[in-house]
Design a protein around this motif. Sequence first.
Motif, PDB file in Angstrom:
ATOM      1  N   CYS A  26     -31.772  24.118 -83.981  1.00 50.57           N
ATOM      2  CA  CYS A  26     -31.851  22.875 -84.495  1.00 50.57           C
ATOM      3  C   CYS A  26     -31.717  22.755 -85.893  1.00 50.57           C
ATOM      4  O   CYS A  26     -32.459  23.528 -86.770  1.00 50.57           O
ATOM      5  N   TYR A  28     -32.935  14.312 -75.664  1.00 52.26           N
ATOM      6  CA  TYR A  28     -31.785  14.567 -76.527  1.00 52.26           C
ATOM      7  C   TYR A  28     -30.616  14.064 -75.827  1.00 52.26           C
ATOM      8  O   TYR A  28     -30.413  13.932 -74.565  1.00 52.26           O
ATOM      9  N   PHE A  81     -24.050  21.305 -77.367  1.00 54.25           N
ATOM     10  CA  PHE A  81     -24.393  20.487 -78.409  1.00 54.25           C
ATOM     11  C   PHE A  81     -25.294  19.171 -78.096  1.00 54.25           C
ATOM     12  O   PHE A  81     -24.777  18.466 -77.431  1.00 54.25           O
ATOM     13  N   ARG A 129     -28.226  16.138 -79.409  1.00 46.81           N
ATOM     14  CA  ARG A 129     -28.613  15.324 -80.662  1.00 46.81           C
ATOM     15  C   ARG A 129     -30.190  14.769 -80.181  1.00 46.81           C
ATOM     16  O   ARG A 129     -29.951  14.023 -79.273  1.00 46.81           O
ATOM     17  N   ARG A 160     -30.198  12.246 -86.538  1.00 47.99           N
ATOM     18  CA  ARG A 160     -29.430  13.248 -87.462  1.00 47.99           C
ATOM     19  C   ARG A 160     -29.559  14.635 -87.133  1.00 47.99           C
ATOM     20  O   ARG A 160     -28.993  15.735 -87.302  1.00 47.99           O
ATOM     21  N   ARG A 215     -29.698  17.934 -84.870  1.00 47.58           N
ATOM     22  CA  ARG A 215     -28.584  18.376 -83.843  1.00 47.58           C
ATOM     23  C   ARG A 215     -29.060  19.937 -83.548  1.00 47.58           C
ATOM     24  O   ARG A 215     -29.751  20.431 -84.341  1.00 47.58           O
TER      25      ARG A 215
END
Length: 130
Positions: A49, A104, A111, A113, A122, A124
Motif C-alpha cells: 500500500c 477496500y 489493485f 483503494r 488516495r 492504493r
Amino acid sequence: MFMTRSACGAMGAGMNRLFLVAALPALALAMPAAGQGQPDTIERGTYVCELPGDAAGAVGIEQPQESFSIRSASRYSSVQGGGTYLRRGDRLTMTSGPRNGDSYQIVSRGFLRKIVNGQPSRLRCVRQGE
C-alpha cells in the motif's frame, strides 16, 4: 349477493395487488442489496500500500503499516496480525483481526483503494505477487 363477472375480476385484481404489496418486504429480505454480490476471494499475494507521490519525487510513498498479504481463500496477515476478510462484488472488508472493519474498493485485478468515510481514498494497494 351476486357479483358480475367484471366485479369479480376487479376484486381478484385488487387481491393480487394486496398480496404483492404484502410480499414485497419478504422479497426484499431474500435478495442481497445491490452491489453486494456473492462472497468471493481475491488473488493471493502481498498487497503493498502506498500514497501517491509527486512529480519531483517517488511515484508512490509506501505505507508499510497499511500493507497486507492474502494467504488463503479468506485469510489475511499484516504487521499488526492476521484475520479474515470477505469480498462481495467490488468491496473487500476485513472481518476479524486487527484490521477488522477496514474496507477496500476493488478497482481492478490486483489493485485496491482503501475506503475512508465511505469513499475511496488516495491510499492504493497493489498486488506484488505470492
